[in-house]
Design an enzyme around this catalytic site. Structure first.
Site, PDB file in Angstrom:
ATOM      1  CD  GLU A 242      17.129   8.020  13.107  1.00 22.75           C
ATOM      2  OE1 GLU A 242      17.148   7.944  11.876  1.00 22.75           O
ATOM      3  OE2 GLU A 242      18.152   8.185  13.800  1.00 22.75           O
TER       4      GLU A 242
ATOM      5  CB  THR B  95      18.138   3.511  14.793  1.00 22.34           C
ATOM      6  OG1 THR B  95      18.344   3.366  16.200  1.00 22.34           O
ATOM      7  CG2 THR B  95      17.858   4.951  14.442  1.00 22.34           C
TER       8      THR B  95
ATOM      9  NE  ARG C 282      26.971  -0.567   3.017  1.00 30.17           N
ATOM     10  CZ  ARG C 282      28.049   0.145   2.735  1.00 30.17           C
ATOM     11  NH1 ARG C 282      28.599   0.059   1.532  1.00 30.17           N
ATOM     12  NH2 ARG C 282      28.595   0.943   3.634  1.00 30.17           N
TER      13      ARG C 282
ATOM     14  CB  ALA D 105      19.847  -0.305   0.762  1.00 27.50           C
TER      15      ALA D 105
ATOM     16  CE1 TYR E 153      23.867   8.057   3.872  1.00 26.58           C
ATOM     17  CE2 TYR E 153      22.925   6.953   1.952  1.00 26.58           C
ATOM     18  CZ  TYR E 153      23.287   6.946   3.282  1.00 26.58           C
ATOM     19  OH  TYR E 153      23.056   5.819   4.029  1.00 26.58           O
TER      20      TYR E 153
HETATM   21  P1  FAD Z   1      23.509   1.561   0.055  1.00 25.61           P
HETATM   22  O1  FAD Z   1      22.315   2.146  -0.579  1.00 25.61           O
HETATM   23  O2  FAD Z   1      23.822   0.159  -0.253  1.00 25.61           O
HETATM   24  O3  FAD Z   1      24.737   2.513  -0.339  1.00 25.61           O
HETATM   25  C1  FAD Z   1      26.022   2.315   0.222  1.00 25.61           C
HETATM   26  C2  FAD Z   1      27.089   2.776  -0.760  1.00 25.61           C
HETATM   27  O4  FAD Z   1      27.073   1.927  -1.911  1.00 25.61           O
HETATM   28  C3  FAD Z   1      26.871   4.189  -1.300  1.00 25.61           C
HETATM   29  O5  FAD Z   1      28.139   4.767  -1.504  1.00 25.61           O
HETATM   30  C4  FAD Z   1      26.159   3.976  -2.617  1.00 25.61           C
HETATM   31  O6  FAD Z   1      26.391   5.031  -3.537  1.00 25.61           O
HETATM   32  C5  FAD Z   1      26.763   2.661  -3.091  1.00 25.61           C
HETATM   33  N1  FAD Z   1      25.818   1.851  -3.856  1.00 25.61           N
HETATM   34  C6  FAD Z   1      24.495   1.689  -3.645  1.00 25.61           C
HETATM   35  N2  FAD Z   1      23.965   0.842  -4.556  1.00 25.61           N
HETATM   36  C7  FAD Z   1      24.985   0.450  -5.355  1.00 25.61           C
HETATM   37  C8  FAD Z   1      25.086  -0.421  -6.473  1.00 25.61           C
HETATM   38  N3  FAD Z   1      23.992  -1.056  -6.929  1.00 25.61           N
HETATM   39  N4  FAD Z   1      26.313  -0.607  -7.035  1.00 25.61           N
HETATM   40  C9  FAD Z   1      27.407   0.015  -6.549  1.00 25.61           C
HETATM   41  N5  FAD Z   1      27.376   0.871  -5.492  1.00 25.61           N
HETATM   42  C10 FAD Z   1      26.178   1.081  -4.914  1.00 25.61           C
HETATM   43  N6  FAD Z   1      22.734   2.477  10.027  1.00 25.61           N
HETATM   44  C11 FAD Z   1      22.473   1.538  10.946  1.00 25.61           C
HETATM   45  O7  FAD Z   1      23.329   0.676  11.222  1.00 25.61           O
HETATM   46  N7  FAD Z   1      21.273   1.494  11.603  1.00 25.61           N
HETATM   47  C12 FAD Z   1      20.278   2.397  11.345  1.00 25.61           C
HETATM   48  O8  FAD Z   1      19.206   2.329  11.949  1.00 25.61           O
HETATM   49  C13 FAD Z   1      20.530   3.417  10.368  1.00 25.61           C
HETATM   50  N8  FAD Z   1      19.577   4.313  10.042  1.00 25.61           N
HETATM   51  C14 FAD Z   1      19.822   5.243   9.050  1.00 25.61           C
HETATM   52  C15 FAD Z   1      18.804   6.141   8.687  1.00 25.61           C
HETATM   53  C16 FAD Z   1      19.015   7.102   7.698  1.00 25.61           C
HETATM   54  C17 FAD Z   1      17.897   8.050   7.318  1.00 25.61           C
HETATM   55  C18 FAD Z   1      20.295   7.170   7.060  1.00 25.61           C
HETATM   56  C19 FAD Z   1      20.539   8.217   5.999  1.00 25.61           C
HETATM   57  C20 FAD Z   1      21.295   6.281   7.399  1.00 25.61           C
HETATM   58  C21 FAD Z   1      21.087   5.304   8.389  1.00 25.61           C
HETATM   59  N9  FAD Z   1      22.062   4.381   8.752  1.00 25.61           N
HETATM   60  C22 FAD Z   1      21.807   3.422   9.710  1.00 25.61           C
HETATM   61  C23 FAD Z   1      23.407   4.453   8.156  1.00 25.61           C
HETATM   62  C24 FAD Z   1      23.551   3.539   6.917  1.00 25.61           C
HETATM   63  O9  FAD Z   1      23.443   2.196   7.301  1.00 25.61           O
HETATM   64  C25 FAD Z   1      24.932   3.815   6.321  1.00 25.61           C
HETATM   65  O10 FAD Z   1      24.991   5.111   5.785  1.00 25.61           O
HETATM   66  C26 FAD Z   1      25.453   2.791   5.328  1.00 25.61           C
HETATM   67  O11 FAD Z   1      26.856   2.981   5.156  1.00 25.61           O
HETATM   68  C27 FAD Z   1      24.814   2.840   3.961  1.00 25.61           C
HETATM   69  O12 FAD Z   1      23.544   2.346   3.986  1.00 25.61           O
HETATM   70  P2  FAD Z   1      22.594   2.477   2.683  1.00 25.61           P
HETATM   71  O13 FAD Z   1      21.381   1.730   2.955  1.00 25.61           O
HETATM   72  O14 FAD Z   1      22.491   3.879   2.260  1.00 25.61           O
HETATM   73  O15 FAD Z   1      23.507   1.673   1.625  1.00 25.61           O
END
Ligand code: FAD
Length: 293
Positions: free
Chosen positions: A24, A55, A115, A131, A151
């Protein structure tokens, strides 16, 4: 090439334990610095990663542009497959459409659909909540391969482990074909998460994300931000070498390598290295495992 094809090839290769190595990186903050990234990319790409993910900063079109510019460079100049991170909380469907079109025009097929973090200073738009919504929406917008975040120690907003696994499953059911994990320092946390996912019939590759911790500023950021457990063995390194730059580098690298080797001898599909744009770190890690991976 889609990242899912890379994993299919590895699964079907004569080398039954073919595992992926991916990096990354983040785009430089200023457009003018994009040119300097070549030095970093040259070294990273010499190490022959299976793919490099780039990112994405939340909010504003310049963030999208820098991510895409860097991904284009990785693809066209260095001939390594890029994965573009894309967050959705602060974007409308129309903005996401534009982004999808840009990616299609550039032949970039791999999206880490996210997300994004909630930020008090950037207004959220209402088109996407998670997401999984972004993946479901983008499916009809192009021929993409979707990756998702996961996570091992739960997302900070998660109610408990059960809901974390359920939401991870939803992401995969929506179309995420590979999961990249949040960094962690205790492999047992990852192994437990992997097992829980398999029980929940989440059958896609789940790739552990490893960040070698090599300086004190990074440690402070980790402690306040990511909520990862710090095993005693790791805590002792920090306490002893926090103020000794060189010693911390050696000990941090060695800790990350021992984590990686422990993962590689187990039933995992690959390693995703958070390089922090530090090619020296990536090179040292690769030297440490070049007869293993
Ligand atoms: P989601 O999957 O939407 O999850 C967010 C929260 O909502 C979690 O608590 C989950 O349990 C909950 N949730 C999910 N689906 C549902 C549902 N259907 N109903 C109710 N609750 C739900 N951030 C950046 O800004 N830029 C980046 O480039 C970036 N790269 C990353 C790369 C990796 C490998 C990781 C692990 C994280 C990265 N992040 C990045 C951080 C990420 O954007 C944050 O962790 C963010 O808060 C959550 O994103 P997510 O896509 O996991 O969200």
């Amino acid at each position: 090439m889609k990242i899912s094809e890379i994993y299919d090839q590895k699964a079907n290769s004569e080398y039954a334990d073919g595992k992926s190595l991916s990096f990354e990186i983040f785009p430089p903050k200023k457009d003018s610095e994009l040119k300097n990234i070549d030095e970093t990319l040259e070294i990273l790409c010499e190490l022959k990663p299976d793919y490099i993910s780039v990112t994405f900063g939340a909010g504003g079109s310049s963030n999208c542009n820098r991510t895409i510019e860097l991904a284009k460079k990785i693809k066209n100049k260095y001939h390594v497959e890029p994965v573009v991170h894309l967050t959705c909380l602060h974007y409308s469907k129309a903005e996401i459409d534009e982004f999808a079109k840009l990616l299609t025009d550039e032949g970039i097929q791999n999206i880490l659909a996210l997300r994004g973090d909630k930020k008090p200073d950037i207004p959220e738009k209402e088109d996407f909540e998670h997401a999984s919504d972004l993946i479901a929406y983008l499916k009809s917008k192009g021929d993409f391969c979707f990756l998702g975040a996961c996570y091992p120690e739960c997302h900070p907003e998660s109610v408990n482990r059960i809901s974390e696994i359920k939401h991870t499953k939803k992401k995969v059911d929506a179309g995420a074909e590979i999961l990249l994990s949040q960094l962690f320092f205790d492999n047992n946390q990852f192994f437990r998460f992997l097992e829980d996912c398999r029980i929940a019939e989440i059958d896609v590759p789940i790739i552990p994300g490893i960040m070698p911790v090599i300086n004190a500023a990074q440690i402070k950021r980790m402690i306040t931000m990511c909520g990862a457990a710090f095993p005693v063995r790791f805590q002792k390194i920090i306490e002893k070498y926090e103020n000794n730059k060189e010693a911390l580098f050696d000990a941090g690298m060695s800790y990350a390598l021992s984590q990686i080797i422990d993962l590689l001898v187990s039933d995992i599909d690959g390693i995703h290295l958070y390089t922090m744009n530090n090619p020296l770190v990536a090179r040292k890690i690769c030297e440490g495992i070049h007869n293993i991976i």
